[in-house]
Design a protein around this motif. Structure first.
Motif, short mmCIF file in Angstrom:
data_model
loop_
_atom_site.label_atom_id
_atom_site.label_comp_id
_atom_site.label_asym_id
_atom_site.label_seq_id
_atom_site.Cartn_x
_atom_site.Cartn_y
_atom_site.Cartn_z
N ASN A 13 -1.15 6.90 1.38
CA ASN A 13 -2.58 6.62 1.23
C ASN A 13 -3.13 6.26 2.61
N GLU A 14 -3.33 7.29 3.42
CA GLU A 14 -3.68 7.09 4.83
C GLU A 14 -4.98 6.32 5.02
N THR A 56 9.19 0.31 3.83
CA THR A 56 8.79 1.42 2.97
C THR A 56 9.74 1.44 1.78
N VAL A 76 -4.08 2.68 4.38
CA VAL A 76 -3.20 2.21 5.46
C VAL A 76 -4.02 1.95 6.72
N ASN A 77 -4.89 2.87 7.06
CA ASN A 77 -5.71 2.71 8.26
C ASN A 77 -6.68 1.53 8.13
N TYR A 134 -6.15 -1.20 6.40
CA TYR A 134 -5.38 -2.43 6.54
C TYR A 134 -4.93 -2.64 7.98
N LYS A 135 -4.59 -1.56 8.68
CA LYS A 135 -4.25 -1.68 10.11
C LYS A 135 -5.46 -2.20 10.88
N VAL A 173 0.86 -1.17 0.00
CA VAL A 173 0.00 0.00 0.00
C VAL A 173 0.90 1.23 0.00
N PRO A 180 2.76 -2.33 9.22
CA PRO A 180 3.80 -1.97 8.25
C PRO A 180 5.15 -2.57 8.63
N SER A 216 2.34 4.38 1.31
CA SER A 216 2.37 4.86 2.70
C SER A 216 1.62 6.18 2.88
#
Length: 163
Positions: A134-135, A151, A138-139, A141-142, A130, A148, A132
């Motif tokens: 693309n908040e 990078t 990222v959120n 997926y978290k 993803v 993560p 990094s």
């Protein structure tokens, strides 16, 4: 829109889904363009969706709402690097949910279905890539349990000056 959960199903993709999946792929490319200046202009095909559907080491799933595809994603069994603890891992990609249906947990249902497929193949490691910056992604997926670990960085040396 107020859909019933009985109107939503997650199922394997079939050839009849290819036109909609090709459309989703271009939506995904356009959404990723702001995060990657190295993407070419025009239509880009990261992969051959039909080939992935036919590949026995892959599972392409779609989110179906009343016989309308509103999302997709795939899992693929890949070889790990020789220095990693695991021999194989499940790679998730092509994760997309129609904007009208976001924020309702469908992406998480899709990810869980893909994780179950990977586990059914005897694999316990699952990875994805993803951007990094693309908040939102990222959120998401978290929230689905991903962490993560790396990078990728780039530098265009044509922009160097001789100082």
């Amino acid at each position: 829109m107020n859909e019933n959960t009985k109107d939503i199903s997650i199922r394997p993709a079939v050839n009849a889904d290819l036109p909609k999946l090709a459309e989703f792929l271009q939506f995904l490319v356009n959404a990723e363009r702001p995060f990657d200046v190295t993407l070419k202009e025009g239509e880009i095909f990261y992969y051959d969706i039909q080939e992935i559907i036919l590949d026995s080491k892959s599972e392409v799933l779609v989110i179906d709402f009343n016989n309308q595809i509103i999302g997709c994603g795939y899992a693929q069994i890949r070889d790990a690097k020789p220095y990693q603890k695991h021999e194989f891992f499940g790679y998730l990609g092509f994760m997309y949910v129609d904007p009208e249906f976001r924020g309702r947990g469908y992406n998480n249902q899709l990810i869980n279905s893909l994780k179950k497929w990977v586990l059914s193949q005897g694999i316990t490691e699952v990875r994805l890539e993803v951007y990094s910056e693309n908040e939102v992604a990222v959120n998401a997926y978290k929230k689905a349990g991903f962490e993560p670990i790396s990078t990728t960085m780039r530098f265009d040396i044509s922009q160097m000056n001789d100082n």
